[in-house]
Design a protein around this motif. Structure first.
Motif, PDB file in Angstrom:
ATOM      1  N   ASN A  54      55.613  64.786  22.636  1.00 47.93           N
ATOM      2  CA  ASN A  54      54.878  65.865  22.756  1.00 47.93           C
ATOM      3  C   ASN A  54      53.412  65.261  22.940  1.00 47.93           C
ATOM      4  O   ASN A  54      52.884  64.589  22.093  1.00 47.93           O
ATOM      5  N   SER A  79      50.687  66.647  22.987  1.00 50.16           N
ATOM      6  CA  SER A  79      49.509  67.233  22.134  1.00 50.16           C
ATOM      7  C   SER A  79      49.357  65.921  21.161  1.00 50.16           C
ATOM      8  O   SER A  79      48.215  66.105  20.536  1.00 50.16           O
ATOM      9  N   ASN A  80      50.242  65.322  20.709  1.00 48.69           N
ATOM     10  CA  ASN A  80      50.109  64.273  19.711  1.00 48.69           C
ATOM     11  C   ASN A  80      49.560  63.058  20.265  1.00 48.69           C
ATOM     12  O   ASN A  80      49.573  62.008  19.260  1.00 48.69           O
TER      13      ASN A  80
HETATM   14  C1  LIG Z   1      53.466  69.733  20.033  1.00 50.09           C
HETATM   15  O1  LIG Z   1      52.439  69.235  19.081  1.00 50.09           O
HETATM   16  C2  LIG Z   1      51.424  70.375  18.858  1.00 50.09           C
HETATM   17  C3  LIG Z   1      50.479  69.736  17.946  1.00 50.09           C
HETATM   18  O2  LIG Z   1      51.074  68.982  16.898  1.00 50.09           O
HETATM   19  C4  LIG Z   1      52.233  71.606  18.111  1.00 50.09           C
HETATM   20  O3  LIG Z   1      51.151  72.721  17.952  1.00 50.09           O
HETATM   21  C5  LIG Z   1      53.064  71.927  19.399  1.00 50.09           C
HETATM   22  O4  LIG Z   1      53.988  73.327  18.809  1.00 50.09           O
HETATM   23  C6  LIG Z   1      54.016  70.889  19.514  1.00 50.09           C
HETATM   24  N1  LIG Z   1      54.941  71.312  20.966  1.00 50.09           N
HETATM   25  C7  LIG Z   1      56.205  71.366  20.996  1.00 50.09           C
HETATM   26  C8  LIG Z   1      56.885  71.718  22.276  1.00 50.09           C
HETATM   27  O5  LIG Z   1      56.976  70.852  19.989  1.00 50.09           O
END
Ligand SMILES: *[C@@H]1O[C@H](CO)[C@@H](O)[C@H](O)[C@H]1NC(C)=O
Ligand SMILES: *[C@@H]1O[C@H](CO)[C@@H](O)[C@H](O)[C@H]1NC(C)=O
Ligand SMILES: *[C@@H]1O[C@H](CO)[C@@H](O)[C@H](O)[C@H]1NC(C)=O
Length: 172
Positions: free
Chosen positions: A40, A42-43
């Motif tokens: 992910n 975002s991480n």
């Molecule tokens: C990816 O990580 C973010 C933050 O930790 C989270 O909000 C998001 O739902 C995640 N996305 C997926 C597709 O898992």
């Protein structure tokens, strides 16, 4: 006989293709402090999305960091060591296939709407943007119009080291 040869060839090409790692297509480029990938994006530590920009209606587009609130992000493909992306030209109407220029030390990662000779970019392990096989050397430097711009081996005191990952989903 002819049929048999074709079948064997088809079989061979299929097995060769599947043996190669799948090449990423239409990826986004993000900057992060870590070399290790994350499922992910975002991480990723200190992750930032990147976007093309044109500081002074100059021919070359550069890549800058961009926070949340963007309209869209550019996607890229790698072709003969060159990054390709579609963008509007200086007039802001017609779209062109921009090609990255050969990456050089102390210079921005640049894109021109013209054909370029084979470049020196690659995706190390399939995701880390590398120059001549080197994955360390990308820097975020304070560039024109106070933007955080991507340089290869920038030496300005404002420059911070970074990694560039090719990812399929935007971090934010
Ligand atoms: C990816 O990580 C973010 C933050 O930790 C989270 O909000 C998001 O739902 C995640 N996305 C997926 C597709 O898992
Ligand atoms: C970018 O490079 C590709 C492949 O070499 C070429 O087909 C394309 O025309 C180039 N883009 C422009 C705007 O010239
Ligand atoms: C480099 O890092 C420092 C410390 O976090 C920060 O203040 C500075 O703005 C960064 N430089 C750029 C060009 O982003």
């Amino acid at each position: 006989m002819r049929f048999q040869t074709l079948t064997i060839l088809t079989f061979l090409s299929t097995s060769v293709t599947t043996a190669l790692p799948t090449e990423l297509k239409d990826f986004l480029l993000v900057t992060t402090d870590q070399a290790e990938p994350s499922i992910n994006s975002s991480n990723l530590r200190a992750v930032s999305a990147t976007s093309l920009f044109d500081p002074y209606k100059q021919p070359a587009l550069l890549l800058r960091l961009i926070g949340p609130g963007y309209n869209s992000l550019p996607t890229f493909n790698l072709n003969s060591g060159t990054l390709q992306t579609i963008s509007t030209g200086p007039t802001g109407t017609d779209e062109y296939l921009y090609n990255s220029t050969k990456v050089q030390s102390c210079q921005e990662l640049q894109f021109l709407a013209s054909e370029q000779p084979a470049g020196n970019l690659g995706l190390d392990q399939g995701y880390l943007l590398a120059v001549d096989g080197e994955r360390e050397g990308w820097t975020i430097c304070l560039g024109k119009l106070d933007q955080d711009v991507l340089y290869w081996k920038g030496t300005d005191t404002s420059c911070n080291k970074t990694f560039i990952h090719a990812v399929t989903k935007a971090p934010y």
